[in-house]
Motif scaffolding. Structure first.
Motif, mmCIF file in Angstrom:
data_model
loop_
_atom_site.group_PDB
_atom_site.id
_atom_site.type_symbol
_atom_site.label_atom_id
_atom_site.label_comp_id
_atom_site.label_asym_id
_atom_site.label_seq_id
_atom_site.Cartn_x
_atom_site.Cartn_y
_atom_site.Cartn_z
ATOM 1 N N ALA A 32 -6.313 -7.153 47.591
ATOM 2 C CA ALA A 32 -6.211 -5.658 47.260
ATOM 3 C C ALA A 32 -5.428 -5.801 45.929
ATOM 4 C CB ALA A 32 -5.016 -5.292 48.197
ATOM 5 N N LEU A 35 -7.709 -4.671 42.649
ATOM 6 C CA LEU A 35 -8.090 -3.459 42.398
ATOM 7 C C LEU A 35 -7.164 -2.367 42.122
ATOM 8 C CD1 LEU A 35 -10.001 -3.269 45.919
ATOM 9 C CD2 LEU A 35 -11.220 -3.427 43.335
ATOM 10 N N SER A 37 -4.967 1.137 41.987
ATOM 11 C CA SER A 37 -4.549 2.023 42.952
ATOM 12 C C SER A 37 -5.406 3.124 43.341
ATOM 13 C CB SER A 37 -3.090 2.790 42.444
ATOM 14 O OG SER A 37 -2.567 3.601 43.381
ATOM 15 N N SER A 38 -5.630 3.266 44.835
ATOM 16 C CA SER A 38 -6.587 4.154 45.008
ATOM 17 C C SER A 38 -6.088 5.697 44.884
ATOM 18 C CB SER A 38 -6.776 3.880 46.671
ATOM 19 O OG SER A 38 -5.752 3.801 47.238
ATOM 20 N N PRO A 192 -15.054 -0.337 42.013
ATOM 21 C CA PRO A 192 -14.496 -0.827 43.337
ATOM 22 C C PRO A 192 -15.423 -0.900 44.683
ATOM 23 C CG PRO A 192 -14.049 1.407 42.979
ATOM 24 C CD PRO A 192 -14.711 1.016 41.858
ATOM 25 N N LEU A 194 -14.796 -0.999 48.564
ATOM 26 C CA LEU A 194 -14.050 -0.393 49.385
ATOM 27 C C LEU A 194 -14.339 -0.942 50.762
ATOM 28 C CD1 LEU A 194 -14.220 3.434 48.546
ATOM 29 C CD2 LEU A 194 -12.797 1.834 47.519
ATOM 30 N N ALA A 196 -12.170 -0.220 53.932
ATOM 31 C CA ALA A 196 -10.677 0.288 54.836
ATOM 32 C C ALA A 196 -10.698 -0.209 56.276
ATOM 33 C CB ALA A 196 -11.193 1.878 55.120
ATOM 34 N N LYS A 205 -3.553 -5.722 56.896
ATOM 35 C CA LYS A 205 -3.736 -4.581 55.968
ATOM 36 C C LYS A 205 -5.118 -4.923 55.247
ATOM 37 C CE LYS A 205 1.076 -4.334 54.538
ATOM 38 N NZ LYS A 205 1.912 -4.403 53.256
ATOM 39 N N LYS A 209 -9.192 -2.010 48.771
ATOM 40 C CA LYS A 209 -8.627 -0.910 48.750
ATOM 41 C C LYS A 209 -9.707 0.224 49.828
ATOM 42 C CE LYS A 209 -5.343 -1.188 46.040
ATOM 43 N NZ LYS A 209 -3.833 -0.974 46.363
ATOM 44 N N TYR A 211 -9.896 3.499 49.842
ATOM 45 C CA TYR A 211 -10.555 4.574 49.293
ATOM 46 C C TYR A 211 -10.231 4.672 47.832
ATOM 47 C CZ TYR A 211 -5.938 6.244 49.628
ATOM 48 O OH TYR A 211 -4.395 6.608 49.433
ATOM 49 N N TRP A 212 -11.075 5.520 47.139
ATOM 50 C CA TRP A 212 -11.320 5.621 45.554
ATOM 51 C C TRP A 212 -11.279 7.038 45.346
ATOM 52 C CZ3 TRP A 212 -15.278 7.066 42.548
ATOM 53 C CH2 TRP A 212 -15.140 6.933 40.874
ATOM 54 N N TYR A 255 -7.663 7.677 57.012
ATOM 55 C CA TYR A 255 -7.632 7.853 55.434
ATOM 56 C C TYR A 255 -8.013 9.136 54.941
ATOM 57 C CZ TYR A 255 -6.347 2.785 55.184
ATOM 58 O OH TYR A 255 -5.746 1.620 55.614
#
Length: 605
Positions: A32, A35, A37-38, A192, A194, A196, A205, A209, A211-212, A255
């Motif tokens: 994480a 990448l 910040s989403s 990126p 993804l 989730a 966790k 990331k 989402y974007w 999300y």
């Protein structure tokens, strides 16, 4: 306009840079950190332009899925699509190849100031030699040149484990193979990935990331990426070690709420799970006679239960082509698309963004699949990329390993290619242990057939190492295990029952194993137990049978859990080496291998 100038015109400045993860990545949770910040990683893309004064703004969404490292045009049926004609007949069209995909995408973007390119996973993995030999670095380079904005992970992104996926994202040379070109360090993906619903078991966790957000002149579109929850069932245990995969619907709904709290009301879900349309034609109207009537499979229930906050679904995994609408939980139609596989199609969807509400006007979401024809000019930057990696691969890839008398296809309930692989593994197993009785091969591990008149300079019927690699790219081992006759029959039943009831995973048997599969029945009853024979003799429930499989199946893969219960394990060598050895030993230019006759499984429909 020449393809190269289009590439220059549409190559847009990135406003984020992927942050390299700390050296010596210790856990998959560290992915994480690699990448952006989403919440603020959105990128302004497209041609410069001021904010539109009107209420509605059309946003172009171009998408594709399941590329699997197919940079060169796929051969045989893997490189064709079926097109439905106005009179109801069909025709096939040669399609695919990243040189052509690049040109088509660049042409599609031309004139669209608001354009996003997204993908539905399995960009890498199970790749041909030109990419797979180099741990898919060539494909990531190609996707960068394609100006891909975002993709979900697919199950094949985990073929080499989470740490290797982290490397593909952040860059750096392979920990074992090193750098492939002197003076060049692999830069990684500048888009990126993804994931989730893929969690680190230790931290709970997401490993990437979830989402974007894409942003341009006040327009914001969020993307949530997930892979199928059953990824551990279709990937080797080593590839998903330390990970857990959560429910697709629950994850997306979670999300979508988070994005809404951040003021992002236009949301697209990138889901590496799919459906099966009623027609193989890419342009089949799967909404006729009613919404969703022409598509079945896991994506239907997923689509019906994802929150209405999500405006469109880009899917994959099944390698099927469709552009359908399936009603969301509120009864409102929602677009669900898939662009087949191997870069043969791309989907063009228009998202009409309402600047007053920040949401998509869902009644105006036209979408259609388009063929990546090979009649357009090649993108020269892709031609150069392919030439670079082919030069590096040529000494290995061009080496002949066998000869065939005709095409050996990989299609059908019992495919000739699958039978040939099973025979090769049986022969290899007998070398390891003369007591080996039979071999079983999983259908998903047969990635292609062998083509008699293959591309390249070799003569017709010559099988090269590159072609063999395309058939079996996973680097599984050939394993031997002991099973009782009762367990062997149970293994066959698990192909068509339990998690495989709706979509059977029919194993390919080596010569000598025969039985009847009655598809008019349901579940385990489809296997007619008293027809299961080895070399003409009924299976003895109390006897012990020595069975060769690849390491994926030996771990209980494809939901056939009894395969993970064998005893007296013996781990052999690489499965591709076993195929190569079999082809070399059993064929020559004057005596090529004849395609196996698919008569080991009698199917009653």
């Amino acid at each position: 306009m020449p393809a190269t100038s289009q590439s220059q015109q549409h190559r847009r400045r990135r406003t984020y840079r992927l942050v390299a993860a700390a050296a010596g990545l210790a856990t998959v949770g560290a992915l994480a950190a690699a990448l952006p910040s989403s919440a603020n990683a959105g990128e302004t893309k497209g041609k410069p332009g001021g904010q539109t004064s009107g209420r509605y703004q059309d946003v172009q969404l171009l998408s594709f899925n399941d590329l699997h490292g197919n940079l060169e045009p796929p051969s045989g049926s893997s490189g064709r699509v079926t097109e439905l004609q106005p009179d109801g007949t069909t025709k096939t069209i040669d399609a695919g190849g990243v040189e052509y995909l690049a040109t088509h995408l660049r042409n599609a973007r031309d004139g669209n100031k608001y354009s996003i390119t997204a993908a539905g996973g399995d960009m890498v993995g199970a790749s041909p030699l030109i990419s797979g030999l180099f741990h898919d670095e060539p494909t990531i380079e190609a996707l960068n040149k394609l100006d891909l904005d975002v993709t979900s992970v697919g199950n094949h992104e985990f073929d080499e484990g989470a740490k290797e996926l982290a490397r593909l994202q952040r860059g750096g040379c392979h920990p074992v193979a090193g750098c492939y070109v002197d003076g060049e360090t692999f830069e990684g993906a500048n888009f990126p990935y993804l994931a989730a619903n893929v969690l680190d078991e230790k931290t709970n966790k997401p490993i990437l990331k979830p989402y974007w957000v894409w942003k341009k002149n006040g327009v914001k579109v969020g993307f949530i990426g997930v892979t199928l929850e059953d990824t551990p069932g279709v990937v080797s245990a080593e590839g998903v070690k330390g990970l857990k995969f959560k429910d697709e619907v629950e994850t997306i709904n979670k999300y979508a709420k988070e994005l809404e709290k951040q003021g992002v009301k236009s949301v697209v879900a990138l889901i590496h799970e799919g459906g099966l349309p009623a027609s193989a034609a890419y342009n089949y109207d799967c909404d006729s006679p009613g919404a969703g009537d022409g598509i079945s499979g896991p994506i239907v229930d997923i689509a019906k239960n994802i929150t209405p906050k999500v405006d469109a679904l880009v899917t994959g995994h099944t390698h099927a082509a469709y552009a359908c609408t399936i009603n969301d939980p509120s009864g409102k139609p929602r677009t669900v698309t898939s662009a087949a596989s191997f870069g043969r199609l791309y989907t063009d969807t228009t998202l009409t963004y309402d600047r007053w509400t920040g949401d998509i006007a869902r009644t105006a979401v036209p979408s259609a699949n388009h063929v990546v024809t090979r009649t357009v000019p090649k993108a020269t930057d892709m031609t150069e990329l392919i030439a670079k990696w082919n030069t590096l691969a040529a000494p290995i890839g061009n080496r002949p390993i066998g000869y065939i008398s005709a095409d050996i296809p990989s299609t059908g309930t019992e495919s000739p290619m699958g039978d040939l692989i099973a025979d090769a593994q049986l022969a290899y197993g007998k070398e390891l242990d003369p007591e080996t009785d039979l071999a079983l091969m999983n259908p998903g591990g047969v990635r292609a057939g062998l083509t008699y008149a293959a591309k390249g300079t070799e003569g017709d019927g010559v099988v090269t190492y590159a072609e063999g690699f395309t058939v079996q790219p996973f680097s599984n081992t050939v394993n031997l295990q002991d099973f009782t006759g009762t367990q062997l029959i149970q293994i066959l039943k698990e192909q068509v029952s339990g998690s495989n009831t709706a979509a059977p995973k029919i194993l390919l048997p080596s010569t000598g194993l025969t039985y009847t599969l009655d598809m008019t029945k349901t579940g385990a009853d489809r296997v007619v137990a008293d027809t299961v024979k080895l070399n003409g003799t009924a299976i003895d429930p109390a006897a012990t049978y020595r069975v060769a499989t690849n390491s994926f199946l030996a771990g209980g893969g494809d939901g056939i859990t009894t395969l993970g219960l064998g005893t007296n394990d013996l781990v052999g060598g690489d499965d591709l080496a076993a195929l190569q050895q079999y082809l070399t030993a059993n064929s020559s230019a004057t005596s090529p291998i004849v395609p196996p006759v698919t008569n080991r499984i009698t199917v009653v429909q």
